[in-house]
Design a protein around this motif. Structure first.
Motif, PDB file in Angstrom:
ATOM      1  N   LEU A   1       0.824  -1.201   0.000  1.00  0.00           N
ATOM      2  CA  LEU A   1       0.000   0.000   0.000  1.00  0.00           C
ATOM      3  C   LEU A   1       0.864   1.258   0.000  1.00  0.00           C
ATOM      4  O   LEU A   1       1.978   1.266   0.529  1.00  0.00           O
ATOM      5  CB  LEU A   1      -0.905   0.024   1.239  1.00  0.00           C
ATOM      6  N   ASP A   2       0.321   2.309  -0.568  1.00  0.00           N
ATOM      7  CA  ASP A   2       0.920   3.639  -0.490  1.00  0.00           C
ATOM      8  C   ASP A   2       0.197   4.369   0.647  1.00  0.00           C
ATOM      9  O   ASP A   2      -0.999   4.663   0.529  1.00  0.00           O
ATOM     10  CB  ASP A   2       0.717   4.373  -1.817  1.00  0.00           C
TER      11      ASP A   2
ATOM     12  N   ARG B   1      -2.070   7.104  -0.258  1.00  0.00           N
ATOM     13  CA  ARG B   1      -3.212   6.833  -1.157  1.00  0.00           C
ATOM     14  C   ARG B   1      -3.914   5.548  -0.734  1.00  0.00           C
ATOM     15  O   ARG B   1      -3.976   4.587  -1.483  1.00  0.00           O
ATOM     16  CB  ARG B   1      -2.735   6.717  -2.609  1.00  0.00           C
TER      17      ARG B   1
ATOM     18  N   PRO C   1      -6.978   3.153  -0.069  1.00  0.00           N
ATOM     19  CA  PRO C   1      -8.398   2.993  -0.392  1.00  0.00           C
ATOM     20  C   PRO C   1      -9.233   3.020   0.890  1.00  0.00           C
ATOM     21  O   PRO C   1      -8.869   2.389   1.891  1.00  0.00           O
ATOM     22  CB  PRO C   1      -8.453   1.604  -1.052  1.00  0.00           C
TER      23      PRO C   1
ATOM     24  N   ALA D   1      -9.937  -0.047  -6.600  1.00  0.00           N
ATOM     25  CA  ALA D   1      -9.157   1.002  -5.940  1.00  0.00           C
ATOM     26  C   ALA D   1      -7.762   0.508  -5.576  1.00  0.00           C
ATOM     27  O   ALA D   1      -6.765   1.225  -5.753  1.00  0.00           O
ATOM     28  CB  ALA D   1      -9.897   1.486  -4.692  1.00  0.00           C
ATOM     29  N   ILE D   2      -7.672  -0.726  -5.078  1.00  0.00           N
ATOM     30  CA  ILE D   2      -6.372  -1.299  -4.711  1.00  0.00           C
ATOM     31  C   ILE D   2      -5.497  -1.435  -5.953  1.00  0.00           C
ATOM     32  O   ILE D   2      -4.312  -1.087  -5.939  1.00  0.00           O
ATOM     33  CB  ILE D   2      -6.563  -2.668  -4.029  1.00  0.00           C
ATOM     34  N   ARG D   3      -6.084  -1.915  -7.031  1.00  0.00           N
ATOM     35  CA  ARG D   3      -5.334  -2.062  -8.280  1.00  0.00           C
ATOM     36  C   ARG D   3      -4.807  -0.706  -8.770  1.00  0.00           C
ATOM     37  O   ARG D   3      -3.714  -0.625  -9.346  1.00  0.00           O
ATOM     38  CB  ARG D   3      -6.230  -2.686  -9.342  1.00  0.00           C
ATOM     39  N   ALA D   4      -5.575   0.351  -8.552  1.00  0.00           N
ATOM     40  CA  ALA D   4      -5.204   1.681  -9.047  1.00  0.00           C
ATOM     41  C   ALA D   4      -4.222   2.388  -8.118  1.00  0.00           C
ATOM     42  O   ALA D   4      -3.427   3.221  -8.580  1.00  0.00           O
ATOM     43  CB  ALA D   4      -6.456   2.537  -9.214  1.00  0.00           C
ATOM     44  N   GLN D   5      -4.253   2.072  -6.826  1.00  0.00           N
ATOM     45  CA  GLN D   5      -3.523   2.874  -5.842  1.00  0.00           C
ATOM     46  C   GLN D   5      -2.413   2.112  -5.108  1.00  0.00           C
ATOM     47  O   GLN D   5      -1.742   2.700  -4.247  1.00  0.00           O
ATOM     48  CB  GLN D   5      -4.513   3.434  -4.808  1.00  0.00           C
ATOM     49  N   ALA D   6      -2.195   0.850  -5.431  1.00  0.00           N
ATOM     50  CA  ALA D   6      -1.193   0.068  -4.710  1.00  0.00           C
ATOM     51  C   ALA D   6      -0.423  -0.818  -5.678  1.00  0.00           C
ATOM     52  O   ALA D   6      -0.783  -0.950  -6.852  1.00  0.00           O
ATOM     53  CB  ALA D   6      -1.879  -0.799  -3.644  1.00  0.00           C
ATOM     54  N   GLU D   7       0.651  -1.408  -5.187  1.00  0.00           N
ATOM     55  CA  GLU D   7       1.401  -2.401  -5.966  1.00  0.00           C
ATOM     56  C   GLU D   7       0.831  -3.779  -5.636  1.00  0.00           C
ATOM     57  O   GLU D   7       0.692  -4.133  -4.466  1.00  0.00           O
ATOM     58  CB  GLU D   7       2.890  -2.335  -5.617  1.00  0.00           C
TER      59      GLU D   7
END
Length: 211
Positions: A43-44, A47, A49, A69-75
């Protein structure tokens, strides 16, 4: 109100010098068919979710929203272990194999991994700790539980179209009453785990009848 997972485990790892911390969880240990799927998520903290929680505590709609959201905001890394691997090595070992594959699929190698459960996977050479009920305690593991669950559910929906009658789109391969009835009436598919007792028993009964 029940407590939500937080970043306590991630923060503790970072204070020990680990800058990249991944949460790891799996989905699909209990079903009678299909692969076991694991996910690793970094997680960032800037950012996050909103509303991350153990996937089992979320509705399907909420899981899908958080998955995006996880796909867009995390690795994110995803790993699978096949039915053949499950039958060959047992479900726990296969789950751990899927976890290692998920970690290896991350865009960057994490310094430390938070593994859901009470055991660390064999063959994991990175720094790691097991977190019991981690999906309810760590945001990273909760995120991984969501990715793993949604990924596996989608696989089962696809398999349900290839093998109608077992209700996999709804039961995700778990041993529900309808699934067990279909197993007896329609037989065992190549996607069923032959080492699992209900499937093994049906195959054994079929052998007796045909003998």
């Amino acid at each position: 109100m029940a407590e939500l997972p937080d970043l306590s485990f991630e923060g503790a790892a970072m204070t020990r010098g680990f800058t990249l911390v991944a949460g790891v969880d799996e989905a699909g240990r209990g079903p009678l068919c299909g692969p076991v799927v694991a996910a690793a998520v970094v997680l960032d903290p800037a950012r996050l979710p909103a509303g991350l929680n153990d996937s089992k505590k979320l509705s399907e709609k909420r899981r899908e929203t958080l998955y995006a959201a996880i796909r867009a905001q995390a690795e994110v890394g995803v790993g699978l272990a096949s039915v053949a691997e499950i039958d060959e090595m047992n479900i726990l070992r296969a789950s751990h194999l899927a976890m290692v594959r998920a970690i290896e699929a991350l865009p960057r190698v994490p310094g430390h991994c938070l593994i859901d459960g009470n055991l660390l996977p064999r063959g994991l050479v990175l720094s790691a700790e097991a977190v019991v009920k981690g999906d309810a305690r760590s945001m990273s593991i909760a995120a991984a539980s969501i990715v793993a669950k949604v990924t596996r559910d989608r696989i089962m929906v696809d398999l349900a179209q290839q093998h109608p009658g077992y209700g996999w789109a709804k039961n995700a391969g778990y041993p529900t009453k309808d699934h067990l009835a279909a197993l007896r009436n329609l037989g065992v598919t190549p996607h069923h785990r032959r080492s699992f007792k209900p499937v093994h028993n049906i195959l054994y009964q079929a052998e007796i009848i045909s003998a």
